[in-house]
Design an enzyme around this catalytic site. Structure first.
Site, PDB file in Angstrom:
ATOM      1  N   GLY A   1      21.792 -25.482  10.802  1.00 38.63           N
ATOM      2  CA  GLY A   1      22.945 -25.444  10.566  1.00 38.63           C
ATOM      3  C   GLY A   1      23.339 -25.214   9.035  1.00 38.63           C
ATOM      4  O   GLY A   1      24.145 -24.737   8.767  1.00 38.63           O
TER       5      GLY A   1
ATOM      6  N   ARG B   1       8.776 -29.941   8.938  1.00 41.18           N
ATOM      7  CA  ARG B   1       9.821 -30.662   7.849  1.00 41.18           C
ATOM      8  C   ARG B   1       9.077 -31.626   7.284  1.00 41.18           C
ATOM      9  O   ARG B   1       9.631 -31.957   5.873  1.00 41.18           O
ATOM     10  CB  ARG B   1      10.951 -31.103   8.718  1.00 41.18           C
ATOM     11  CG  ARG B   1      11.847 -30.052   9.281  1.00 41.18           C
ATOM     12  CD  ARG B   1      13.032 -30.704   9.862  1.00 41.18           C
ATOM     13  NE  ARG B   1      14.294 -29.651   9.855  1.00 41.18           N
ATOM     14  CZ  ARG B   1      15.490 -29.690  10.724  1.00 41.18           C
ATOM     15  NH1 ARG B   1      15.370 -30.720  11.677  1.00 41.18           N
ATOM     16  NH2 ARG B   1      16.099 -28.842  10.591  1.00 41.18           N
TER      17      ARG B   1
ATOM     18  N   GLY C   1      15.225 -26.021  12.938  1.00 42.72           N
ATOM     19  CA  GLY C   1      14.122 -27.210  13.343  1.00 42.72           C
ATOM     20  C   GLY C   1      13.404 -26.394  14.607  1.00 42.72           C
ATOM     21  O   GLY C   1      12.111 -26.243  14.581  1.00 42.72           O
TER      22      GLY C   1
ATOM     23  N   LYS D   1      23.403 -26.299  20.187  1.00 40.56           N
ATOM     24  CA  LYS D   1      24.493 -26.794  19.691  1.00 40.56           C
ATOM     25  C   LYS D   1      25.635 -26.144  19.294  1.00 40.56           C
ATOM     26  O   LYS D   1      25.985 -25.658  18.318  1.00 40.56           O
ATOM     27  CB  LYS D   1      23.893 -27.402  18.086  1.00 40.56           C
ATOM     28  CG  LYS D   1      22.934 -28.560  17.967  1.00 40.56           C
ATOM     29  CD  LYS D   1      22.399 -28.907  16.476  1.00 40.56           C
ATOM     30  CE  LYS D   1      21.531 -29.823  16.565  1.00 40.56           C
ATOM     31  NZ  LYS D   1      20.801 -30.245  15.433  1.00 40.56           N
TER      32      LYS D   1
HETATM   33  N1  LIG Z   1      19.986 -21.355  27.835  1.00 35.80           N
HETATM   34  C1  LIG Z   1      19.957 -22.530  27.562  1.00 35.80           C
HETATM   35  N2  LIG Z   1      20.418 -23.658  28.271  1.00 35.80           N
HETATM   36  C2  LIG Z   1      20.020 -24.859  27.602  1.00 35.80           C
HETATM   37  N3  LIG Z   1      19.569 -25.219  26.442  1.00 35.80           N
HETATM   38  C3  LIG Z   1      18.897 -24.278  25.609  1.00 35.80           C
HETATM   39  C4  LIG Z   1      19.086 -22.765  26.121  1.00 35.80           C
HETATM   40  N4  LIG Z   1      18.557 -21.853  25.286  1.00 35.80           N
HETATM   41  C5  LIG Z   1      18.181 -22.769  24.380  1.00 35.80           C
HETATM   42  N5  LIG Z   1      18.442 -24.030  24.499  1.00 35.80           N
HETATM   43  C6  LIG Z   1      18.019 -25.185  23.782  1.00 35.80           C
HETATM   44  O1  LIG Z   1      18.456 -25.249  22.524  1.00 35.80           O
HETATM   45  C7  LIG Z   1      17.727 -26.168  21.613  1.00 35.80           C
HETATM   46  C8  LIG Z   1      17.648 -25.870  20.160  1.00 35.80           C
HETATM   47  O2  LIG Z   1      19.089 -25.898  19.787  1.00 35.80           O
HETATM   48  P1  LIG Z   1      19.237 -25.968  18.395  1.00 35.80           P
HETATM   49  O3  LIG Z   1      18.941 -27.328  18.106  1.00 35.80           O
HETATM   50  O4  LIG Z   1      20.923 -25.625  18.230  1.00 35.80           O
HETATM   51  O5  LIG Z   1      18.637 -25.005  17.358  1.00 35.80           O
HETATM   52  P2  LIG Z   1      17.881 -24.945  16.042  1.00 35.80           P
HETATM   53  O6  LIG Z   1      17.043 -26.506  16.023  1.00 35.80           O
HETATM   54  O7  LIG Z   1      16.872 -24.103  15.945  1.00 35.80           O
HETATM   55  O8  LIG Z   1      18.910 -25.115  15.096  1.00 35.80           O
HETATM   56  C9  LIG Z   1      16.273 -26.165  22.067  1.00 35.80           C
HETATM   57  O9  LIG Z   1      15.844 -27.346  22.757  1.00 35.80           O
HETATM   58  C10 LIG Z   1      16.354 -25.293  23.573  1.00 35.80           C
HETATM   59  O10 LIG Z   1      15.725 -25.728  24.676  1.00 35.80           O
HETATM   60  O1  LIG Z   2      18.072 -30.513  12.800  1.00 38.52           O
HETATM   61  C1  LIG Z   2      19.044 -30.615  12.094  1.00 38.52           C
HETATM   62  O2  LIG Z   2      19.895 -29.400  12.063  1.00 38.52           O
HETATM   63  P1  LIG Z   2      19.388 -27.965  12.687  1.00 38.52           P
HETATM   64  O3  LIG Z   2      18.886 -28.074  14.278  1.00 38.52           O
HETATM   65  O4  LIG Z   2      20.595 -27.158  12.632  1.00 38.52           O
HETATM   66  O5  LIG Z   2      18.259 -27.360  11.969  1.00 38.52           O
HETATM   67  C2  LIG Z   2      19.209 -31.524  10.721  1.00 38.52           C
HETATM   68  O6  LIG Z   2      18.141 -32.326  11.006  1.00 38.52           O
HETATM   69  C3  LIG Z   2      20.724 -32.013  11.105  1.00 38.52           C
HETATM   70  O7  LIG Z   2      20.775 -32.789  12.314  1.00 38.52           O
HETATM   71  P2  LIG Z   2      22.182 -33.059  13.028  1.00 38.52           P
HETATM   72  O8  LIG Z   2      22.793 -31.608  13.351  1.00 38.52           O
HETATM   73  O9  LIG Z   2      21.799 -33.841  14.117  1.00 38.52           O
HETATM   74  O10 LIG Z   2      23.184 -33.392  11.976  1.00 38.52           O
END
Ligand SMILES: Nc1ncnc2c1ncn2[C@@H]1O[C@H](COP(=O)(O)OP(=O)(O)O)[C@@H](O)[C@H]1O
Ligand SMILES: O=C(OP(=O)(O)O)[C@H](O)COP(=O)(O)O
Length: 397
Positions: free
Chosen positions: A374, A36, A351, A197
């Site tokens: 997101g 990023r 991310g 999330k």
């Molecule tokens: N089964 C699970 N239980 C708990 N955490 C998980 C599981 N699968 C994935 N994760 C966690 O989800 C996190 C990423 O989630 P998220 O921020 O939603 O993804 P992204 O950043 O790709 O949008 C990672 O830190 C990973 O360890």
């Molecule tokens: O990591 C982010 O979103 P992402 O995990 O959905 O890619 C952005 O920096 C937004 O962060 P936020 O979901 O805490 O508002």
């Protein structure tokens, strides 16, 4: 895009408040993936070269309106300084006398990074007073934080009420690439949603169901759906108050003829750690009450890879398991590999997903790695992102 970009304005000698998304994964104070930061460099370098006085702002993590020492942007400022081969000064506060003084001392081409904007509780409330204070620092607002442009916060949206607002190169590029892929999507169109999330991501599923042919659900998100199907999930990640919603999505998918794929087997453990004493593969209806699922199992890996290989467009957001621990990265790596091998137009967002694909050494094998998880999902839903909506329109000639 009908929004103005930094190319449409004169920035020489101007104070430019540029919102970037430096929300990078960190472990023990060290940045584990700087994608990023690197992605924002073209805009930053351009503004420097044009002689702007640059004020950068970003959040890191979710400190919930308080100062959290581990979430300071110190390591980010250092990394940016290395990438730019130039001094980057960082403030210790988000806004206030120190910031005003440092902004006043900026020369053309200087770069100042504000402290994590989410240390101020007003940021996420899109508070008018904080927005005004940010705006008062600058002559122009540049939004280059694609990854955060789905948030209507003071530094991503509110500030644009008070000063002219334009897009940076990264924001522009992301909107163009994702926009053209989604306008007339190639089919079969598969979305893969994972990660942790749950609250954020579950909401997008309803709209996704009107767009995609296949929806693969993995990661922590899957277990609320498994629970909604009436199965036991032990200690796996659960968003209790979303179970009903998940159940209604499963029904809607069936009515709409969209295939939802959920894990059929998983890797369960007794402890959330890199090397738990107990690690077992079980079928999805056999999760023991005292164990937690940290990854998808081998049958699920194969199933998901098959669906990916037979798709023409795949959008992936969120890891399939706790990929930060090597032992639980197999599901995520299998998806990454299937995406890399497939003929499909492949777009990876988020991310952590971007970090996972980098870690697997497959970054060059996919068509586009988006810096927004997101944000790309909301775009995919057809929403207008708040951080884009506030930007000034191009003049019609
Ligand atoms: N089964 C699970 N239980 C708990 N955490 C998980 C599981 N699968 C994935 N994760 C966690 O989800 C996190 C990423 O989630 P998220 O921020 O939603 O993804 P992204 O950043 O790709 O949008 C990672 O830190 C990973 O360890
Ligand atoms: O990591 C982010 O979103 P992402 O995990 O959905 O890619 C952005 O920096 C937004 O962060 P936020 O979901 O805490 O508002």
């Amino acid at each position: 895009m009908n929004k103005k970009s930094i190319k449409d304005v004169d920035v020489h000698g101007k104070r430019v408040f540029c919102r970037v998304d430096f929300n990078v994964p960190m472990e023990q104070g060290k940045i584990t993936d700087d994608t990023r930061i690197r992605a924002a460099v073209p805009t930053i370098q351009y503004l420097i070269d044009q002689g702007a006085k640059l004020i950068l702002a970003s959040h890191l993590g979710r400190p919930k309106g308080k100062v959290v020492e581990e979430m300071r942007l110190t390591a980010v400022a250092e990394r940016l300084s290395q990438l730019l081969e130039k001094e980057v000064t960082k403030t210790n506060e988000v806004i206030g006398p120190e910031v005003i003084q440092k902004v006043a001392g900026l020369h053309n081409g200087d770069v100042l990074l504000l402290e994590n904007v989410r240390f101020d509780a007003r940021e996420e409330k899109n508070d008018a007073e904080l927005s005004r204070q940010f705006a008062a620092l600058a002559d122009l607002f540049v939004n280059d934080a694609f990854g955060t442009s789905h948030r209507a916060h003071a530094s991503t949206a509110g500030i644009a009420d008070y000063i002219p607002a334009v897009a940076g190169f990264l924001l522009q590029k992301e909107l163009e690439i994702l926009g053209s892929a989604l306008q007339t999507p190639k089919r079969p169109f598969t979305a893969i949603v994972g990660g942790a999330k749950v609250k954020d991501k579950i909401g997008v599923i309803e709209n996704l169901l009107t767009k995609v042919d296949n929806l693969i659900i993995g990661g922590g998100l899957a277990y609320t759906f498994i629970k909604a199907k009436g199965l036991e999930i032990g200690k796996s990640l659960l968003e209790e108050d979303k179970i009903e919603l998940a159940a209604s999505y499963l029904r809607q998918a069936e009515e709409a003829g969209v295939r939802i794929y959920l894990p059929v087997d998983v890797v369960v453990v007794d402890e959330f750690s890199p090397h738990p004493p107990i690690v077992k593969i079980v079928d999805i209806d056999q999760i023991p009450a005292d164990l937690e699922a940290l990854d998808i199992g081998p049958k699920t890996r194969e199933l998901y890879a098959d669906v990916i290989r037979s798709s023409q467009l795949v959008i992936w957001n969120g890891p399939m398991g706790v990929f930060e621990f090597d032992q639980f990265a197999l599901g995520t790596n299998t998806v990454a590999k299937a995406l890399a091998d497939s003929e499909a137009l492949s777009i990876v967002g988020g991310g952590d997903s971007a970090a996972a694909i980098e870690k697997a050494g497959l970054a060059d094998e996919v068509d586009h790695i988006s810096t927004g998880g997101g944000a790309s999902l909301e775009l995919l839903e057809g929403k207008i992102l708040p951080g884009v909506a506030v930007l000034n329109d191009k003049e019609v000639r």
